[in-house]
Design an enzyme around this catalytic site. Structure first.
Site, PDB file in Angstrom:
ATOM      1  N   SER A  43      -1.367  -7.081 -11.029  1.00 45.57           N
ATOM      2  CA  SER A  43      -0.219  -6.254 -10.414  1.00 45.57           C
ATOM      3  C   SER A  43       0.625  -7.424  -9.812  1.00 45.57           C
ATOM      4  O   SER A  43       1.986  -7.133  -9.766  1.00 45.57           O
ATOM      5  CB  SER A  43      -0.801  -5.560  -9.075  1.00 45.57           C
ATOM      6  N   SER A  82       0.086  -2.645  -5.575  1.00 45.09           N
ATOM      7  CA  SER A  82      -1.313  -2.842  -5.351  1.00 45.09           C
ATOM      8  C   SER A  82      -1.825  -1.411  -5.979  1.00 45.09           C
ATOM      9  O   SER A  82      -1.685  -0.279  -5.254  1.00 45.09           O
ATOM     10  CB  SER A  82      -2.035  -2.900  -3.882  1.00 45.09           C
ATOM     11  N   GLY A  83      -2.775  -1.349  -7.086  1.00 44.67           N
ATOM     12  CA  GLY A  83      -3.125  -0.219  -7.332  1.00 44.67           C
ATOM     13  C   GLY A  83      -4.072   0.654  -6.459  1.00 44.67           C
ATOM     14  O   GLY A  83      -3.869   1.817  -6.190  1.00 44.67           O
ATOM     15  N   SER A  84      -4.919  -0.133  -5.795  1.00 39.53           N
ATOM     16  CA  SER A  84      -5.818   0.585  -4.812  1.00 39.53           C
ATOM     17  C   SER A  84      -5.273   0.756  -3.392  1.00 39.53           C
ATOM     18  O   SER A  84      -5.507   1.844  -2.653  1.00 39.53           O
ATOM     19  CB  SER A  84      -7.059  -0.427  -4.652  1.00 39.53           C
ATOM     20  N   GLY A  85      -3.960   0.086  -3.128  1.00 34.72           N
ATOM     21  CA  GLY A  85      -3.300   0.462  -1.786  1.00 34.72           C
ATOM     22  C   GLY A  85      -4.107  -0.130  -0.914  1.00 34.72           C
ATOM     23  O   GLY A  85      -3.915   0.054   0.526  1.00 34.72           O
ATOM     24  N   THR A  87      -5.769  -3.717  -1.211  1.00 34.31           N
ATOM     25  CA  THR A  87      -6.449  -5.109  -1.319  1.00 34.31           C
ATOM     26  C   THR A  87      -6.434  -5.941  -0.393  1.00 34.31           C
ATOM     27  O   THR A  87      -5.450  -6.134   0.434  1.00 34.31           O
ATOM     28  CB  THR A  87      -5.117  -5.666  -2.461  1.00 34.31           C
ATOM     29  N   GLU A 144      -1.030  -0.922 -14.154  1.00 36.56           N
ATOM     30  CA  GLU A 144      -0.146  -2.025 -14.417  1.00 36.56           C
ATOM     31  C   GLU A 144       0.959  -1.736 -15.321  1.00 36.56           C
ATOM     32  O   GLU A 144       2.020  -2.141 -15.126  1.00 36.56           O
ATOM     33  CB  GLU A 144      -0.920  -3.256 -14.845  1.00 36.56           C
TER      34      GLU A 144
END
Length: 177
Positions: A43, A82-85, A87, A144
């Site tokens: 990311s 951030s994929g997870s939100g 990190t 991504e």
């Protein structure tokens, strides 16, 4: 077969991504004194793509974590991918940016997350059902690549809206590579 797998998956994710957020993002970019961009892992690499194109578009951009990155302040914008939100290494950076009065944009596969709680704008790529396991697209690949294409489309919108030219952008491109 594998190229089609990737392209079909990215297309399906982008087809359910809220398109009106691009205009909101561009408004925040235009209003910002300076733009700070960050992310971790792959990311982080996608964030570098976007930062570079913003520079080519005439904006003052800094990559978070670089030794020469100045202090963020009120009036600045911090965009984080951030994929997870959530990190862990990035959360304290958002807290600092928020405490200094900067605006925050979070780009994530989650609409609700610890990062989105601090954000002025959260852009969810896809929806809650977009990121099931897909064999051949491991560990965040779908997010991504979808985010990269989404942000390239945002830059395309910016280019058209501002009448930017290839020649003008190329003149700003790094010449000490």
């Amino acid at each position: 077969m594998h190229q089609k797998l990737l392209l079909d998956k990215i297309s399906s994710v982008l087809s359910v991504t809220e398109q009106s957020n691009a205009a909101k993002l561009l408004k925040l970019v235009d209003e910002a004194g300076r733009i700070f961009v960050g992310g971790a892992g792959r990311s982080g690499l996608v964030s570098r793509f976007f930062a570079m194109r913003l520079v080519h578009s005439g904006y003052q951009v800094n990559m978070v974590g670089e030794i020469v990155t100045p202090a963020i302040k009120s009036g600045d914008l911090f965009l984080v991918i951030s994929g997870s939100g959530g990190t862990k290494t990035l959360l304290p950076l958002l807290e600092t940016a928020k405490s200094k009065g900067a605006k925050i944009v979070v780009i994530s596969m989650k609409n609700k997350s610890p990062m989105s709680d601090m954000a002025d704008l959260t852009i969810q790529i896809g929806n809650d059902d977009s990121f099931g396991l897909t064999k051949g697209m491991p560990m965040g690949t779908t997010f991504e690549l979808s985010t990269l294409i989404y942000l390239e489309a945002v830059i395309s919108e910016l280019i058209h809206a501002k009448g930017l030219t290839e020649e003008g952008m190329r003149a700003i491109h790094a010449n000490l590579e």
